[in-house]
Design an enzyme around this catalytic site. Structure first.
Site, PDB file in Angstrom:
ATOM      1  N   CYS A 163       0.839  -1.200   0.000  1.00 43.80           N
ATOM      2  CA  CYS A 163       0.000   0.000   0.000  1.00 43.80           C
ATOM      3  C   CYS A 163       0.876   1.253   0.000  1.00 43.80           C
ATOM      4  O   CYS A 163       1.827   1.359   0.759  1.00 43.80           O
ATOM      5  CB  CYS A 163      -0.919   0.022   1.220  1.00 43.80           C
ATOM      6  SG  CYS A 163      -1.980   1.476   1.269  1.00 43.80           S
TER       7      CYS A 163
ATOM      8  N   CYS B  10      27.183  19.827   9.781  1.00 42.76           N
ATOM      9  CA  CYS B  10      26.724  21.201   9.605  1.00 42.76           C
ATOM     10  C   CYS B  10      25.199  21.211   9.547  1.00 42.76           C
ATOM     11  O   CYS B  10      24.596  20.368   8.919  1.00 42.76           O
ATOM     12  CB  CYS B  10      27.295  21.802   8.320  1.00 42.76           C
ATOM     13  SG  CYS B  10      26.742  23.494   8.064  1.00 42.76           S
TER      14      CYS B  10
ATOM     15  N   HIS C 243      34.127  23.638  -7.299  1.00 44.35           N
ATOM     16  CA  HIS C 243      34.854  23.144  -8.463  1.00 44.35           C
ATOM     17  C   HIS C 243      34.902  24.172  -9.581  1.00 44.35           C
ATOM     18  O   HIS C 243      34.996  23.830 -10.747  1.00 44.35           O
ATOM     19  CB  HIS C 243      34.275  21.811  -8.952  1.00 44.35           C
ATOM     20  CG  HIS C 243      32.808  21.864  -9.269  1.00 44.35           C
ATOM     21  ND1 HIS C 243      32.308  22.582 -10.320  1.00 44.35           N
ATOM     22  CD2 HIS C 243      31.747  21.270  -8.675  1.00 44.35           C
ATOM     23  CE1 HIS C 243      30.985  22.429 -10.367  1.00 44.35           C
ATOM     24  NE2 HIS C 243      30.618  21.646  -9.375  1.00 44.35           N
TER      25      HIS C 243
ATOM     26  N   CYS D  28      52.278 -15.545 -26.140  1.00 42.97           N
ATOM     27  CA  CYS D  28      51.572 -15.836 -27.381  1.00 42.97           C
ATOM     28  C   CYS D  28      50.908 -14.607 -27.963  1.00 42.97           C
ATOM     29  O   CYS D  28      50.288 -13.826 -27.252  1.00 42.97           O
ATOM     30  CB  CYS D  28      50.522 -16.907 -27.110  1.00 42.97           C
ATOM     31  SG  CYS D  28      49.480 -17.218 -28.526  1.00 42.97           S
TER      32      CYS D  28
ATOM     33  N   HIS E 282      45.951 -14.361 -40.665  1.00 47.40           N
ATOM     34  CA  HIS E 282      47.330 -14.788 -40.445  1.00 47.40           C
ATOM     35  C   HIS E 282      47.561 -16.239 -40.806  1.00 47.40           C
ATOM     36  O   HIS E 282      48.684 -16.669 -40.919  1.00 47.40           O
ATOM     37  CB  HIS E 282      47.737 -14.611 -38.969  1.00 47.40           C
ATOM     38  CG  HIS E 282      48.099 -13.221 -38.627  1.00 47.40           C
ATOM     39  ND1 HIS E 282      47.220 -12.199 -38.730  1.00 47.40           N
ATOM     40  CD2 HIS E 282      49.266 -12.679 -38.184  1.00 47.40           C
ATOM     41  CE1 HIS E 282      47.808 -11.081 -38.354  1.00 47.40           C
ATOM     42  NE2 HIS E 282      49.046 -11.343 -38.030  1.00 47.40           N
TER      43      HIS E 282
END
Ligand SMILES: [Zn+2]
Ligand SMILES: [Zn+2]
Ligand SMILES: [Zn+2]
Ligand SMILES: [Zn+2]
Ligand SMILES: [Zn+2]
Ligand SMILES: [Zn+2]
Lengths: 530, 153
Positions: free
Chosen positions: A205, A249, A286, A331, A354
């Site tokens: 609920c 704070c 920032h 390898c 290859h």
């Protein structure tokens, strides 16, 4: 008004470095200082033009701050009692518009997440429905929440039953014994810190427990906590308010900058506790980098920084999906763990091309390989670019810590000196001021590198880099002074104060320039600002 | 723990005994009723089939106002079970903000069973395993079965 006084007086103590130097210069006590701090081209420029003139004496209104810098935003700091008062003020205001008693208005406002306009609109349009949805409907008025005994009731929480059991249910009908209901509310309020939107204990609920029901069930002992939590939700609900994120704070800061404005402004605010933080994202100051770049940058650093160095030496990228592949054996036949692409470590070409004779890796000129090598070179280049900025960013962060360490050591020695020579606290205050400036400038410098990382190359960027360089030099010059032997420091007082003022000035120039250009959308970024 | 909570746990245990959830065996100790040991068979239709997992269900003091705490004592390779020595789970009903006091342990046991059949990839505690489950189901199943063989036989 109380708030203004509080704000301003604390502001004064935080910015006292500017005042100190101001006093010195104005009194002409120090000709040397006055001369060298104005040796820069911008003669008319004063470091302390911003806050200090209106420190609560002349103007009580911070909004009329004539010399506000481009990088500064308006804000107010509130203490808990003021937040409470502002809630009451709004409740009173809305209460008279809706012609509803204050208690009901408070419930309505909380229900509407303190969106006054929406509440008034909705109430004017359909008063009954609005009251009903907040648990205040007609029904609630004639039929207030009450505790009842129900025949044959069994509480689904504690499994008690019996005709004497007190029970409670809201209008959703999820009925439990009063003890359980109460216990549930206690747990939510005390342990989980919920208040304004506690849901009905009934399974699945979502009905919110209205405050009338709460009043009925919750005792006085929880009342304070409950009020405190309501205040908390008030601040959380208000777009213009934010808690100061500094640990322990209790202040909240009000600032009008909205989320959608964040690509154009970096709203650094300054709490009365001394903490500088970004109102947009609550992170530490920032400036000059906008929030979205900061977020992006921090994410990038988290993903890359630890491994970046190692990666550049020991890994390559899968030419297909670009996930990083580490070579851990001899390898050269590599299989990408992620996309299963098979390729050759030497030339990055497809392994299938290859054949079985890879030994000479004679497919060096093959198309798949050369494309992949180009891509690889590009990505190396971008990694190197990133590292360039990252290293400088990290360096300032690190240096700020070292500066602080040195300062703390110096301060200690100074205290010893003070007690042995009888120098007053005021006389060594310049060290504290210098240290404070260093911290702040390094914080700014640090973020200039994250900012620059996302800048496209153009003229504006070059100006930015010049400003960055100037600030960096000023900072390093000041920083160096802290390494001087303690007995020389006193003789360097004037010099140090000059250098401090100069640092602050360079920082303001840089921040003003970036903020102006950000506001006008002049910066060209290599990513989209969200 | 309050008498009410004990009564409730006792009642839940009786209910579990009367209608035991399939593939589960509950070890209940009246001396220490707040800690149930549950043995769960990996559901037949799941990759955990054939495995036997030991779970621990701990009832907090605030039970049933706070959810029970579930941990796998048998190692299991699963996106929703932490891959450490705790083997903890924290999703759906098991979260404090989801749990409602009328909810019962048996619902938690059913949830676990459902998760063994189909992991919840959106609420994973082990993102790397969830990712493997999403992107590379074969590898995931191989690892999960591997662990069943190694730890849950
Ligand atoms: Zn009850
Ligand atoms: Zn309900
Ligand atoms: Zn603060
Ligand atoms: Zn921010
Ligand atoms: Zn790949
Ligand atoms: Zn090759």
């Amino acid at each position: 008004m109380d708030s203004e006084d509080d704000f301003n007086s604390s502001q004064m103590s935080e910015d006292d470095f500017a005042q100190d130097s101001d006093v010195e210069i104005d009194e002409g006590k120090d000709a040397e200082s006055a001369r060298s701090s104005s040796c820069d081209a911008s003669d008319t420029w004063t470091v302390d033009s911003d806050f200090d003139d209106d420190v609560g004496f002349e103007s009580q209104d911070k909004d009329i701050k004539p010399n506000k810098h481009a990088y500064e935003v308006d804000f107010n700091v509130f203490e808990p009692s003021q937040i409470q008062a502002s809630q009451h003020k709004q409740i009173a205001e809305v209460s008279s518009i809706l012609v509803q008693p204050p208690e009901a208005t408070a419930i309505l406002l909380r229900h509407m997440r303190w969106n006054k306009e929406r509440l008034i609109d909705q109430y004017m349009e359909k008063p009954e429905e609005t009251l009903e949805s907040a648990g205040l409907g007609q029904d609630a008025a004639t039929n207030p929440p009450k505790i009842t005994k129900i025949q044959g009731f069994c509480c689904d929480i504690c499994c008690e039953d019996g005709p004497e059991l007190d029970t409670f249910a809201m209008r959703c009908g999820h009925r439990f014994c009063v003890d359980c209901y109460r216990q549930y509310l206690y747990t939510k309020i005390k342990d989980e810190g919920e208040a304004a939107r506690i849901r009905c204990p009934g399974d699945k609920c979502n009905r919110v427990v209205d405050s009338k029901s709460l009043d009925l069930l919750v005792g006085d002992d929880l009342h304070d906590r409950y009020q405190e939590l309501l205040t908390r939700t008030y601040v959380d609900d208000k777009e213009k308010l934010r808690w100061c994120p500094a640990p322990n704070c209790v202040y909240a800061v009000e600032c009008a900058v909205k989320d959608r404005e964040l690509p154009r402004v970096v709203p650094t605010v300054h709490c009365d506790c001394g903490h500088y933080f970004c109102f947009g994202c609550s992170l530490n100051d920032h400036q000059p980098a906008p929030c979205s770049l900061v977020k992006r940058w921090l994410k990038k650093c988290e993903d890359d920084s630890e491994t970046a160095n190692w990666i550049s030496a020991n890994t390559k990228e899968c030419p297909k999906c670009h996930s990083t592949i580490e070579k851990n054996g001899g390898c050269n036949h590599m299989t990408c763990r992620k996309c299963r692409n098979e390729f050759c470590w030497m030339c990055m070409g497809l392994w299938s091309e290859h054949g079985t004779s890879w030994y000479n890796c004679n497919r060096f000129e093959e198309k798949s390989g050369s494309e992949a090598r180009d891509a690889q070179a590009k990505s190396r280049q971008s990694l190197e670019r990133y590292l360039h900025y990252y290293n400088r960013y990290a360096n300032h962060e690190q240096s700020a810590k070292l500066d602080k360490d040195i300062y703390l050591k110096t301060e200690k020695k100074m205290q010893q000196l003070q007690s042995s020579t009888g120098m007053s606290w005021i006389e060594v205050q310049y060290l504290d001021t210098a240290s404070h400036a260093l911290q702040q400038c390094r914080q700014t410098l640090k973020w200039t590198y994250a900012f620059a990382y996302y800048l496209a190359r153009n003229n504006l960027t070059e100006i930015f880099e010049d400003n960055q360089k100037d600030l960096e030099m000023a900072v390093e010059n000041l920083s160096e002074m802290f390494e001087k032997p303690i007995d020389q420091l006193q003789g360097l007082k004037v010099d140090m104060m000059d250098k401090t003022a100069y640092c602050n000035k360079r920082r303001i120039i840089l921040l003003n320039d970036t903020a102006e250009n950000l506001k006008q959308g002049n910066w060209e970024f290599n990513v989209a600002l969200s | 723990m309050s008498a009410g909570a004990k009564k409730r746990i006792m009642k839940e245990y009786t209910e579990c005994m009367n209608d035991p959830p399939t593939g589960m065996k509950i070890n209940f100790n009246e001396q220490n009723m707040t800690k149930w040991e549950v043995l769960v068979d990996g559901p037949e239709q799941s990759i955990y089939a054939g495995g036997h997992f030991k779970l621990e269900i701990n009832f907090p003091n605030e039970y049933p106002f706070k959810p029970p705490v579930v941990s796998f004592k048998t190692k299991i390779y699963h996106p929703n079970v932490s891959n450490d020595d705790k083997g903890s789970m924290c999703l759906g009903l098991l979260r404090a903000d989801e749990w409602k006091p009328p909810n019962k342990v048996v619902a938690v046991l059913r949830l676990i069973q459902t998760l063994l059949i189909e992991p919840n990839q959106d609420d994973a505690i082990e993102p790397s395993i969830a990712n493997e489950y999403k992107e590379n189901r074969k590898e995931f199943e191989k690892n999960a079965k591997d662990w069943v063989k190694r730890y849950a036989k």
